[in-house]
Design an enzyme around this catalytic site. Structure first.
Site, PDB file in Angstrom:
ATOM      1  N   LYS A 121     -17.269  25.940   2.549  1.00  0.00           N
ATOM      2  CA  LYS A 121     -18.167  26.878   3.236  1.00  0.00           C
ATOM      3  C   LYS A 121     -17.566  28.263   3.168  1.00  0.00           C
ATOM      4  O   LYS A 121     -16.343  28.413   3.090  1.00  0.00           O
ATOM      5  CB  LYS A 121     -18.318  26.475   4.715  1.00  0.00           C
TER       6      LYS A 121
HETATM    7  N1  GLU Z   1     -25.920  25.746   3.444  1.00  0.00           N
HETATM    8  C1  GLU Z   1     -26.559  24.478   3.212  1.00  0.00           C
HETATM    9  C2  GLU Z   1     -25.922  23.394   4.057  1.00  0.00           C
HETATM   10  O1  GLU Z   1     -25.324  23.652   5.064  1.00  0.00           O
HETATM   11  C3  GLU Z   1     -26.657  24.142   1.726  1.00  0.00           C
HETATM   12  C4  GLU Z   1     -25.359  24.001   1.010  1.00  0.00           C
HETATM   13  C5  GLU Z   1     -25.508  23.862  -0.501  1.00  0.00           C
HETATM   14  O2  GLU Z   1     -26.628  23.762  -0.978  1.00  0.00           O
HETATM   15  O3  GLU Z   1     -24.481  23.871  -1.165  1.00  0.00           O
HETATM   16  O4  GLU Z   1     -26.055  22.231   3.783  1.00  0.00           O
END
Ligand code: GLU
Length: 433
Positions: free
Chosen positions: A123
């Site tokens: 993240k």
């Molecule tokens: N931000 C989204 C999540 O928390 C998508 C992450 C992604 O597609 O890599 O799942």
């Protein structure tokens, strides 16, 4: 909080961020520990899996429109690269902390494992209120942040995506910055891109759509008909607005929606197109003339069958869990429910479809996008949605089966499945050198 001495030590590692004992990474480790206890996970693997593998913090300058220079703080955390390249979004929000990004990275590892994707979790976040920036400033910030994290990302290393307050345009700037630095176009470095840049059909709806697939499965399980049910949605962004629309298509009455400025409630059902137009005009769903004004905390305890938290973490806690009336809570947001609230809701028979399952549709279609980018071969929206439905249904059934086997709620069951998978990978790969 149920935290062993060993784990408290682990959770207290995020030094220098000014986090209190209730910080989000502590919550993530507490959830992990509950599931690790259920399966009697060995101590060595607990140690590995309750830490983040890499934590990068950057401070970087951005030139503002008036010629001044502001310095912003950002992070990129990779929790576990055992299952494959790490994957996870980037958020731009004023409350971003290292602890939060670490928790979100850990949850991405579990999320990818629950639905069986060949990714570990990551993240990123920048501490900024993007609503205060012009488009030019937002672009400068995105490009410089990308340049700062460039050594740690890449299509086979760590693949960002949109999250809170980031979108396909931000991903286009990220992809362009990375590509210009290496000297050729690298569409696989990010997902959630605009379609013409190699984005996937169905990606922007995928989180909301996957969440509704999860709700359909949970409702079938519990014998709750969706036709004529009442749905409440907290957050009317990418995930929440799509989930609301699809619930209405399933015959549910969406009686309340909200965003950070407040909510609107109409027990007869909201006209969602009119709400969307009002938001387009004013920037918020608050003060919509077709509903009564309510606060975000009032919204969470409204009479309804389905509650979809689709905003930020920490919304349902021991303070309001007793008052929640919904029978199903489907977490389109990451981390909206505290471990204490999980226990209280489980005791009361409220079914929580946990974030790592309920919002896994987003990263699942990100995986489809990545595959399409690597093969330079696009799929139709129908193929995307069918494959997404199949994965969500199968994953729900597996998690529900595990919940029955161990007599635990769906969050712990989903974590058990995820931890077992990552543990098996870790044992097979062993330790290098
Ligand atoms: N931000 C989204 C999540 O928390 C998508 C992450 C992604 O597609 O890599 O799942």
């Amino acid at each position: 909080m149920v935290v062993s001495a060993d784990v408290r030590d682990v959770a207290g590692m995020s030094e220098g961020t000014g986090e209190g004992s209730d910080d989000l990474f502590t919550v993530a480790v507490e959830q992990f520990t509950i599931a690790a206890d259920v399966i009697g996970l060995e101590d060595d693997l607990r140690g590995v899996m309750s830490h983040c593998q890499r934590e990068l913090t950057v401070h970087f300058p951005v030139e503002m429109d008036d010629g001044s220079v502001k310095v912003f703080a950002g992070h990129r955390v990779q929790h576990n690269s055992g299952p494959g390249p790490t994957k996870g979004g980037i958020r731009f929000h004023q409350s971003v902390t290292l602890s939060e990004v670490k928790a979100l990275a850990m949850w991405m590892t579990w999320k990818c494992a629950v639905v069986g994707l060949p990714f570990g979790g990551a993240k990123g976040g920048v501490q900024v209120d993007p609503k205060l920036l012009s488009q030019a400033e937002l672009q400068n910030l995105t490009r410089r942040y990308t340049a700062e994290i460039q050594p740690f990302i890449g299509p086979t290393v760590d693949i960002p995506a949109p999250d809170v307050n980031t979108n396909p345009q931000v991903m286009a700037w990220l992809m362009d910055t990375y590509s210009m630095n290496v000297g050729y176009s690298v569409p696989g470095v990010t997902t959630g891109k605009p379609l013409v840049l190699g984005g996937s059909a169905g990606r922007s709806e995928a989180t909301g759509r996957g969440c509704v697939f999860g709700i359909e499965e949970a409702a079938r399980h519990l014998g709750i008909p969706l036709v004529g049910s009442r749905t409440v949605v907290q957050g009317f962004g990418n995930a929440g607005s799509v989930a609301a629309r699809l619930m209405a298509e399933d015959g549910s009455k969406v009686v309340a929606v909200s965003d950070s400025r407040g909510g609107t409630y109409n027990p007869a059902g909201l006209d969602l197109d009119a709400v969307a137009r009002h938001k387009e005009r004013t920037g918020s769903v608050a003060k919509f003339s077709g509903g009564d004004t309510i606060s975000n905390s009032e919204l969470l305890v409204l009479d309804c069958e389905i509650l979809i938290p689709a905003a930020m973490e920490g919304q349902i806690t021991e303070d309001n869990a007793h008052d929640v009336k919904a029978r199903i809570i489907a977490e389109a947001a990451n981390g909206p429910t505290s471990p204490e609230a999980d226990r209280l809701l489980y005791e009361r028979g409220v079914v929580v479809v946990p974030d790592i399952l309920a919002n896994a549709g987003g990263v699942t279609v990100s995986y489809f996008e990545w595959v399409q980018a690597l093969q330079a071969f696009p799929w139709s929206e129908q193929q995307v949605n069918e494959r997404l439905r199949e994965i969500m249904r199968r994953s729900f059934a597996e998690v529900a089966g595990t919940a029955e086997t161990y007599g635990v709620h769906l969050r712990t069951a989903a974590l058990v499945r995820a931890i077992e998978r990552v543990a098996e990978i870790s044992r097979l790969r062993g330790i290098y050198p």
